[in-house]
Design a protein around this motif. Structure first.
Motif, PDB file in Angstrom:
ATOM      1  N   SER A 188      -6.267   9.778  -8.053  1.00 40.67           N
ATOM      2  CA  SER A 188      -5.128   8.871  -7.914  1.00 40.67           C
ATOM      3  C   SER A 188      -4.064   9.186  -8.951  1.00 40.67           C
ATOM      4  N   SER A 189      -2.811   8.917  -8.572  1.00 44.90           N
ATOM      5  CA  SER A 189      -1.702   9.041  -9.515  1.00 44.90           C
ATOM      6  C   SER A 189      -1.053   7.670  -9.660  1.00 44.90           C
ATOM      7  N   SER A 190      -0.391   7.470 -10.806  1.00 44.51           N
ATOM      8  CA  SER A 190       0.168   6.139 -11.034  1.00 44.51           C
ATOM      9  C   SER A 190       1.396   6.174 -11.926  1.00 44.51           C
ATOM     10  N   ASP A 191       1.884   4.992 -12.228  1.00 47.65           N
ATOM     11  CA  ASP A 191       3.079   4.888 -13.063  1.00 47.65           C
ATOM     12  C   ASP A 191       2.758   4.941 -14.553  1.00 47.65           C
ATOM     13  N   ASP A 192       1.513   5.188 -14.919  1.00 46.07           N
ATOM     14  CA  ASP A 192       1.165   5.338 -16.341  1.00 46.07           C
ATOM     15  C   ASP A 192       1.184   6.803 -16.785  1.00 46.07           C
ATOM     16  N   VAL A 238     -14.112   7.711   6.373  1.00 42.41           N
ATOM     17  CA  VAL A 238     -13.621   6.755   5.383  1.00 42.41           C
ATOM     18  C   VAL A 238     -12.129   6.944   5.117  1.00 42.41           C
ATOM     19  N   ILE A 239     -11.505   5.858   4.713  1.00 44.66           N
ATOM     20  CA  ILE A 239     -10.111   5.845   4.306  1.00 44.66           C
ATOM     21  C   ILE A 239     -10.067   5.290   2.894  1.00 44.66           C
ATOM     22  N   CYS A 240      -9.241   5.905   2.044  1.00 48.27           N
ATOM     23  CA  CYS A 240      -8.977   5.298   0.744  1.00 48.27           C
ATOM     24  C   CYS A 240      -7.509   4.898   0.721  1.00 48.27           C
ATOM     25  N   SER A 241      -7.207   3.871  -0.057  1.00 40.44           N
ATOM     26  CA  SER A 241      -5.849   3.356  -0.138  1.00 40.44           C
ATOM     27  C   SER A 241      -5.524   3.002  -1.577  1.00 40.44           C
ATOM     28  N   GLY A 242      -4.266   3.252  -1.954  1.00 41.28           N
ATOM     29  CA  GLY A 242      -3.786   2.910  -3.292  1.00 41.28           C
ATOM     30  C   GLY A 242      -2.625   1.948  -3.169  1.00 41.28           C
ATOM     31  N   SER A 243      -2.560   0.976  -4.068  1.00 41.74           N
ATOM     32  CA  SER A 243      -1.614  -0.114  -3.899  1.00 41.74           C
ATOM     33  C   SER A 243      -0.928  -0.515  -5.195  1.00 41.74           C
ATOM     34  N   LEU A 244       0.164  -1.252  -5.024  1.00 45.29           N
ATOM     35  CA  LEU A 244       0.848  -1.855  -6.166  1.00 45.29           C
ATOM     36  C   LEU A 244       0.061  -3.020  -6.745  1.00 45.29           C
ATOM     37  N   VAL A 255       0.877  -1.168   0.000  1.00 44.69           N
ATOM     38  CA  VAL A 255       0.000   0.000   0.000  1.00 44.69           C
ATOM     39  C   VAL A 255       0.913   1.216   0.000  1.00 44.69           C
ATOM     40  N   TYR A 256       0.814   2.026  -1.051  1.00 41.55           N
ATOM     41  CA  TYR A 256       1.671   3.196  -1.195  1.00 41.55           C
ATOM     42  C   TYR A 256       1.098   4.451  -0.560  1.00 41.55           C
ATOM     43  N   SER A 257      -0.224   4.553  -0.504  1.00 35.36           N
ATOM     44  CA  SER A 257      -0.807   5.811  -0.062  1.00 35.36           C
ATOM     45  C   SER A 257      -2.164   5.578   0.580  1.00 35.36           C
ATOM     46  N   ILE A 258      -2.481   6.430   1.567  1.00 30.55           N
ATOM     47  CA  ILE A 258      -3.813   6.434   2.176  1.00 30.55           C
ATOM     48  C   ILE A 258      -4.262   7.878   2.365  1.00 30.55           C
ATOM     49  N   ASP A 259      -5.550   8.075   2.449  1.00 31.93           N
ATOM     50  CA  ASP A 259      -6.114   9.382   2.775  1.00 31.93           C
ATOM     51  C   ASP A 259      -7.367   9.154   3.608  1.00 31.93           C
ATOM     52  N   PHE A 260      -7.710  10.131   4.412  1.00 31.79           N
ATOM     53  CA  PHE A 260      -8.844  10.051   5.332  1.00 31.79           C
ATOM     54  C   PHE A 260      -9.796  11.195   5.044  1.00 31.79           C
ATOM     55  N   SER A 261     -11.105  10.934   5.156  1.00 32.08           N
ATOM     56  CA  SER A 261     -12.090  11.995   4.995  1.00 32.08           C
ATOM     57  C   SER A 261     -13.363  11.631   5.737  1.00 32.08           C
ATOM     58  N   THR A 262     -14.215  12.624   5.907  1.00 29.27           N
ATOM     59  CA  THR A 262     -15.549  12.396   6.457  1.00 29.27           C
ATOM     60  C   THR A 262     -16.569  12.841   5.421  1.00 29.27           C
ATOM     61  N   GLN A 294     -10.088  -1.242 -12.054  1.00 29.15           N
ATOM     62  CA  GLN A 294      -9.930  -0.970 -13.474  1.00 29.15           C
ATOM     63  C   GLN A 294      -8.551  -0.398 -13.791  1.00 29.15           C
ATOM     64  N   LEU A 295      -7.723  -0.188 -12.777  1.00 29.77           N
ATOM     65  CA  LEU A 295      -6.399   0.379 -12.996  1.00 29.77           C
ATOM     66  C   LEU A 295      -5.526  -0.596 -13.770  1.00 29.77           C
ATOM     67  N   LEU A 296      -4.750  -0.082 -14.694  1.00 29.21           N
ATOM     68  CA  LEU A 296      -3.808  -0.902 -15.440  1.00 29.21           C
ATOM     69  C   LEU A 296      -2.414  -0.803 -14.843  1.00 29.21           C
ATOM     70  N   ASN A 297      -2.238   0.120 -13.902  1.00 28.04           N
ATOM     71  CA  ASN A 297      -0.925   0.378 -13.324  1.00 28.04           C
ATOM     72  C   ASN A 297      -1.028   0.581 -11.826  1.00 28.04           C
ATOM     73  N   TRP A 298       0.128   0.679 -11.184  1.00 34.04           N
ATOM     74  CA  TRP A 298       0.201   0.884  -9.744  1.00 34.04           C
ATOM     75  C   TRP A 298      -0.431   2.206  -9.336  1.00 34.04           C
ATOM     76  N   ALA A 299      -1.068   2.232  -8.196  1.00 32.90           N
ATOM     77  CA  ALA A 299      -1.622   3.465  -7.631  1.00 32.90           C
ATOM     78  C   ALA A 299      -0.633   4.006  -6.603  1.00 32.90           C
ATOM     79  N   TYR A 300       0.095   5.046  -6.967  1.00 30.86           N
ATOM     80  CA  TYR A 300       1.106   5.618  -6.080  1.00 30.86           C
ATOM     81  C   TYR A 300       0.523   6.519  -5.005  1.00 30.86           C
ATOM     82  N   CYS A 301      -0.429   7.342  -5.375  1.00 35.55           N
ATOM     83  CA  CYS A 301      -0.965   8.308  -4.419  1.00 35.55           C
ATOM     84  C   CYS A 301      -2.476   8.417  -4.604  1.00 35.55           C
ATOM     85  N   VAL A 302      -3.199   8.492  -3.492  1.00 38.01           N
ATOM     86  CA  VAL A 302      -4.652   8.666  -3.531  1.00 38.01           C
ATOM     87  C   VAL A 302      -5.046   9.797  -2.591  1.00 38.01           C
TER      88      VAL A 302
END
Length: 157
Positions: free
Chosen positions: A86-90, A35-41, A22-29, A61-69
């Protein structure tokens, strides 16, 4: 101080489901929900209910790693939409409407993987900064989906 923190802190929840780092997490209400969102390899973005530790949504549906969410404050405050960015390696930055389970926007100006994103703390999160392996930082206008400025000068991504 660290010893005091260790003594007073306790594990509240464990969120399981990703199959890789898991590369990144974020928190919100959102209303009463936390809720928490997470992005992963593992090429997924997942959303979790903090109170129940249950997964609410998954974008696979991602074709690449999710670096930051990040949760998009702009979409929430201006459009009443629940959106994850989200940001990724694509080389792209994607916006996902997690209530309707669909992709909304794509920012595609970088020439390398995008490792970090951050919404502006002013103007309701209308502006987004992104940092890339192409040695640049870009400033984006979320409302118009336009790149406003490219900051050059970095020697590495």
């Amino acid at each position: 101080m660290l010893d005091t923190f260790r003594e007073l802190s306790k594990l509240l929840n464990i969120f399981t489901g990703h199959m890789n780092f898991v590369y990144s997490i974020d928190f919100s209400t959102f209303g009463d929900s936390q809720v928490i969102c997470s992005g992963s390899l593992d090429k997924t973005i997942r959303m979790w209910d903090v109170k129940t530790s249950k997964q609410i949504q998954s974008f696979s549906q991602l074709l690449n790693w999710a670096y930051c969410v990040k949760f998009s404050p702009y979409h929430y405050y201006n459009r009443r939409r629940s959106v994850i960015c989200s940001s990724s390696d694509d080389k792209n930055i994607l916006f996902w409407d997690f209530k309707d389970n669909r992709q909304l926007q794509v920012f595609d100006g970088h020439n390398g993987w995008v490792g970090g994103i951050e919404f502006s703390p002013f103007n309701g999160g209308r502006y987004l900064c992104s940092g890339s392996e192409d040695n640049t930082i870009r400033l984006w206008d979320v409302e118009t989906s336009k790149s406003l400025h490219v900051f050059n000068g970095h020697e590495d991504g």
